[in-house]
Motif scaffolding. Structure first.
Motif, PDB file in Angstrom:
ATOM      1  N   TYR A   1       0.808  -1.223   0.000  1.00 45.96           N
ATOM      2  CA  TYR A   1       0.000   0.000   0.000  1.00 45.96           C
ATOM      3  C   TYR A   1       0.838   1.269   0.000  1.00 45.96           C
ATOM      4  O   TYR A   1       0.330   2.338  -0.303  1.00 45.96           O
ATOM      5  CB  TYR A   1      -0.925   0.032   1.221  1.00 45.96           C
ATOM      6  CG  TYR A   1      -1.760  -1.196   1.401  1.00 45.96           C
ATOM      7  CD1 TYR A   1      -2.393  -1.775   0.320  1.00 45.96           C
ATOM      8  CD2 TYR A   1      -1.908  -1.766   2.644  1.00 45.96           C
ATOM      9  CE1 TYR A   1      -3.152  -2.911   0.486  1.00 45.96           C
ATOM     10  CE2 TYR A   1      -2.670  -2.897   2.824  1.00 45.96           C
ATOM     11  CZ  TYR A   1      -3.282  -3.471   1.736  1.00 45.96           C
ATOM     12  OH  TYR A   1      -4.025  -4.596   1.907  1.00 45.96           O
ATOM     13  N   SER A   2       2.129   1.195   0.371  1.00 45.15           N
ATOM     14  CA  SER A   2       2.925   2.419   0.432  1.00 45.15           C
ATOM     15  C   SER A   2       3.211   2.970  -0.955  1.00 45.15           C
ATOM     16  O   SER A   2       3.754   4.063  -1.075  1.00 45.15           O
ATOM     17  CB  SER A   2       4.230   2.165   1.186  1.00 45.15           C
ATOM     18  OG  SER A   2       4.880   1.036   0.666  1.00 45.15           O
ATOM     19  N   PHE A   3       2.832   2.254  -2.021  1.00 43.14           N
ATOM     20  CA  PHE A   3       2.987   2.783  -3.371  1.00 43.14           C
ATOM     21  C   PHE A   3       1.650   3.144  -4.012  1.00 43.14           C
ATOM     22  O   PHE A   3       1.572   3.311  -5.217  1.00 43.14           O
ATOM     23  CB  PHE A   3       3.731   1.766  -4.254  1.00 43.14           C
ATOM     24  CG  PHE A   3       5.188   1.686  -3.948  1.00 43.14           C
ATOM     25  CD1 PHE A   3       6.075   2.577  -4.530  1.00 43.14           C
ATOM     26  CD2 PHE A   3       5.662   0.752  -3.059  1.00 43.14           C
ATOM     27  CE1 PHE A   3       7.432   2.516  -4.240  1.00 43.14           C
ATOM     28  CE2 PHE A   3       7.002   0.682  -2.756  1.00 43.14           C
ATOM     29  CZ  PHE A   3       7.889   1.565  -3.336  1.00 43.14           C
ATOM     30  N   LEU A   4       0.582   3.253  -3.199  1.00 42.52           N
ATOM     31  CA  LEU A   4      -0.704   3.675  -3.757  1.00 42.52           C
ATOM     32  C   LEU A   4      -0.607   5.113  -4.236  1.00 42.52           C
ATOM     33  O   LEU A   4       0.049   5.941  -3.588  1.00 42.52           O
ATOM     34  CB  LEU A   4      -1.804   3.561  -2.690  1.00 42.52           C
ATOM     35  CG  LEU A   4      -2.377   2.170  -2.417  1.00 42.52           C
ATOM     36  CD1 LEU A   4      -3.348   2.252  -1.253  1.00 42.52           C
ATOM     37  CD2 LEU A   4      -3.096   1.642  -3.628  1.00 42.52           C
TER      38      LEU A   4
ATOM     39  N   GLY B   1       0.781  13.462  -1.550  1.00 39.02           N
ATOM     40  CA  GLY B   1       0.915  14.243  -0.330  1.00 39.02           C
ATOM     41  C   GLY B   1       0.908  13.453   0.947  1.00 39.02           C
ATOM     42  O   GLY B   1       0.659  14.019   2.014  1.00 39.02           O
ATOM     43  N   LEU B   2       1.164  12.144   0.893  1.00 38.45           N
ATOM     44  CA  LEU B   2       1.178  11.341   2.113  1.00 38.45           C
ATOM     45  C   LEU B   2       2.490  10.561   2.162  1.00 38.45           C
ATOM     46  O   LEU B   2       2.980  10.092   1.142  1.00 38.45           O
ATOM     47  CB  LEU B   2       0.005  10.362   2.142  1.00 38.45           C
ATOM     48  CG  LEU B   2      -1.383  10.953   2.404  1.00 38.45           C
ATOM     49  CD1 LEU B   2      -2.427   9.870   2.241  1.00 38.45           C
ATOM     50  CD2 LEU B   2      -1.468  11.542   3.790  1.00 38.45           C
ATOM     51  N   GLU B   3       3.052  10.453   3.375  1.00 37.04           N
ATOM     52  CA  GLU B   3       4.267   9.645   3.522  1.00 37.04           C
ATOM     53  C   GLU B   3       3.902   8.170   3.552  1.00 37.04           C
ATOM     54  O   GLU B   3       2.733   7.807   3.596  1.00 37.04           O
ATOM     55  CB  GLU B   3       5.009  10.063   4.790  1.00 37.04           C
ATOM     56  CG  GLU B   3       4.065  10.395   5.906  1.00 37.04           C
ATOM     57  CD  GLU B   3       4.612  10.109   7.272  1.00 37.04           C
ATOM     58  OE1 GLU B   3       5.683   9.520   7.373  1.00 37.04           O
ATOM     59  OE2 GLU B   3       3.933  10.453   8.242  1.00 37.04           O
ATOM     60  N   SER B   4       4.932   7.333   3.540  1.00 34.04           N
ATOM     61  CA  SER B   4       4.741   5.888   3.357  1.00 34.04           C
ATOM     62  C   SER B   4       3.863   5.273   4.440  1.00 34.04           C
ATOM     63  O   SER B   4       2.940   4.504   4.147  1.00 34.04           O
ATOM     64  CB  SER B   4       6.113   5.226   3.337  1.00 34.04           C
ATOM     65  OG  SER B   4       6.004   3.855   3.541  1.00 34.04           O
TER      66      SER B   4
ATOM     67  N   TYR C   1      -1.522   3.207   6.289  1.00 31.22           N
ATOM     68  CA  TYR C   1      -2.674   3.373   7.175  1.00 31.22           C
ATOM     69  C   TYR C   1      -3.963   3.471   6.361  1.00 31.22           C
ATOM     70  O   TYR C   1      -4.934   2.758   6.607  1.00 31.22           O
ATOM     71  CB  TYR C   1      -2.454   4.645   8.004  1.00 31.22           C
ATOM     72  CG  TYR C   1      -3.564   5.038   8.940  1.00 31.22           C
ATOM     73  CD1 TYR C   1      -3.587   4.559  10.235  1.00 31.22           C
ATOM     74  CD2 TYR C   1      -4.561   5.911   8.525  1.00 31.22           C
ATOM     75  CE1 TYR C   1      -4.590   4.927  11.102  1.00 31.22           C
ATOM     76  CE2 TYR C   1      -5.567   6.288   9.381  1.00 31.22           C
ATOM     77  CZ  TYR C   1      -5.586   5.790  10.675  1.00 31.22           C
ATOM     78  OH  TYR C   1      -6.574   6.158  11.518  1.00 31.22           O
ATOM     79  N   TYR C   2      -3.959   4.367   5.354  1.00 36.42           N
ATOM     80  CA  TYR C   2      -5.164   4.523   4.549  1.00 36.42           C
ATOM     81  C   TYR C   2      -5.391   3.327   3.631  1.00 36.42           C
ATOM     82  O   TYR C   2      -6.539   3.005   3.313  1.00 36.42           O
ATOM     83  CB  TYR C   2      -5.089   5.818   3.733  1.00 36.42           C
ATOM     84  CG  TYR C   2      -5.334   7.028   4.579  1.00 36.42           C
ATOM     85  CD1 TYR C   2      -6.561   7.224   5.190  1.00 36.42           C
ATOM     86  CD2 TYR C   2      -4.338   7.963   4.800  1.00 36.42           C
ATOM     87  CE1 TYR C   2      -6.782   8.312   5.999  1.00 36.42           C
ATOM     88  CE2 TYR C   2      -4.556   9.064   5.606  1.00 36.42           C
ATOM     89  CZ  TYR C   2      -5.780   9.226   6.203  1.00 36.42           C
ATOM     90  OH  TYR C   2      -6.001  10.297   7.009  1.00 36.42           O
ATOM     91  N   GLY C   3      -4.296   2.660   3.218  1.00 36.04           N
ATOM     92  CA  GLY C   3      -4.461   1.451   2.420  1.00 36.04           C
ATOM     93  C   GLY C   3      -5.225   0.376   3.176  1.00 36.04           C
ATOM     94  O   GLY C   3      -6.134  -0.255   2.635  1.00 36.04           O
ATOM     95  N   ILE C   4      -4.874   0.198   4.476  1.00 36.93           N
ATOM     96  CA  ILE C   4      -5.604  -0.770   5.303  1.00 36.93           C
ATOM     97  C   ILE C   4      -7.072  -0.390   5.376  1.00 36.93           C
ATOM     98  O   ILE C   4      -7.957  -1.233   5.216  1.00 36.93           O
ATOM     99  CB  ILE C   4      -4.972  -0.835   6.713  1.00 36.93           C
ATOM    100  CG1 ILE C   4      -3.583  -1.442   6.658  1.00 36.93           C
ATOM    101  CG2 ILE C   4      -5.848  -1.649   7.645  1.00 36.93           C
ATOM    102  CD1 ILE C   4      -2.855  -1.405   7.977  1.00 36.93           C
ATOM    103  N   LEU C   5      -7.352   0.917   5.594  1.00 34.33           N
ATOM    104  CA  LEU C   5      -8.749   1.368   5.721  1.00 34.33           C
ATOM    105  C   LEU C   5      -9.524   1.095   4.429  1.00 34.33           C
ATOM    106  O   LEU C   5     -10.646   0.552   4.463  1.00 34.33           O
ATOM    107  CB  LEU C   5      -8.771   2.854   6.069  1.00 34.33           C
ATOM    108  CG  LEU C   5     -10.153   3.443   6.288  1.00 34.33           C
ATOM    109  CD1 LEU C   5     -10.794   2.806   7.507  1.00 34.33           C
ATOM    110  CD2 LEU C   5     -10.097   4.940   6.462  1.00 34.33           C
ATOM    111  N   ILE C   6      -8.914   1.463   3.272  1.00 34.50           N
ATOM    112  CA  ILE C   6      -9.594   1.266   1.979  1.00 34.50           C
ATOM    113  C   ILE C   6      -9.901  -0.210   1.767  1.00 34.50           C
ATOM    114  O   ILE C   6     -11.017  -0.594   1.395  1.00 34.50           O
ATOM    115  CB  ILE C   6      -8.712   1.819   0.837  1.00 34.50           C
ATOM    116  CG1 ILE C   6      -8.594   3.343   0.930  1.00 34.50           C
ATOM    117  CG2 ILE C   6      -9.247   1.417  -0.513  1.00 34.50           C
ATOM    118  CD1 ILE C   6      -7.510   3.919   0.069  1.00 34.50           C
TER     119      ILE C   6
END
Lengths: 145, 92
Positions: free
Chosen positions: A99-102, A106-109, A114-119
């Motif tokens: 998810y850190s490459f989504l 404007g968001l750090e890794s 964090y948002y990848g898990i939520l999505i």
């Protein structure tokens, strides 16, 4: 064919309960970062609220709320979007499910993960909701005569 | 026949109960299961994912492939239900 349950008490109780069960289900999905819960549990709660609606108010009224066709669209759509979220990082230099490459600017890794898990939890919730309602609809549909 | 199956079941149960005596104590830090990667998850999940719930971080991030498979299992179950139980038009 499930007919409407002929009791005022059941009718009113289920009408009041269903929105609160759904609200709690959405809370369980979104609060999975901080407490027990997540997509599977929230999706099952959403599906059980819909099944309660079908059992108490009858198929005629409940199908107007969520048609079986729309339930299958929700199930497949959630699964498809989960797959898409999993494959998307490959095209932006990462690996499968990284998810850190989504591509959210404007968001750090760490925040991206964090948002990848939520999505992903939201897609799981929608997929489980749709799939379980589809199973219930297929098992209870009118088949003979 | 009934006596034979009862003896087989009793022997299997005795074997399983005997095997539980060799299991590690729950929460034992020296157990083989807690030595490999769980130390890394406990120490780094907060800075890696900003998620206070380690279980969620492991389920959806570190072991995301497993979660993808679980969702696929439920999806396949509903697909099988539709294919087997759906009302079909009589072709005769």
């Amino acid at each position: 064919m499930i007919k409407r349950y002929d009791s005022v008490i059941v009718d009113i109780t289920c009408r009041i309960m269903v929105p609160f069960i759904q609200l709690f289900a959405i809370y369980v999905i979104f609060h999975g970062h901080y407490s027990p819960g997540g997509g599977f549990q929230g999706g099952v709660l959403l599906a059980s609220s819909m099944i309660l609606h079908r059992l108490s108010l009858g198929q005629k009224e409940s199908y107007a709320k969520l048609a079986p066709r729309n339930a299958s669209i929700l199930g497949t759509g959630g699964m498809f979007l989960f797959m898409l979220t999993a494959i998307l990082p490959i095209f932006f230099g990462g690996m499968f499910l990284d998810y850190s490459f989504l591509p959210i600017p404007g968001l750090e890794s760490a925040m991206l993960r964090y948002y990848g898990i939520l999505i992903v939890e939201i897609w799981i919730g929608i997929a489980v909701f749709g799939c379980l309602v589809v199973i219930f609809d297929r098992l209870t549909e009118r088949r003979w005569g | 026949m009934r006596a034979a199956s009862a003896i087989i079941i009793a022997a299997f149960a005795a074997l399983m109960i005997y095997a539980t005596s060799g299991l590690p104590v729950p929460g034992d830090p020296d157990a083989p299961g807690s030595g490999h990667v769980s130390q890394y998850y406990i120490e780094h999940s907060m800075e890696d994912t900003h998620t206070p719930n380690i279980v969620t971080a492991v389920l959806a991030d570190y072991r995301g492939f497993d979660t993808l498979g679980e969702t696929l299992v439920i999806f396949t179950a509903s697909l099988a239900c539709v294919l087997i139980l759906a009302r079909r038009i009589d072709r005769d």
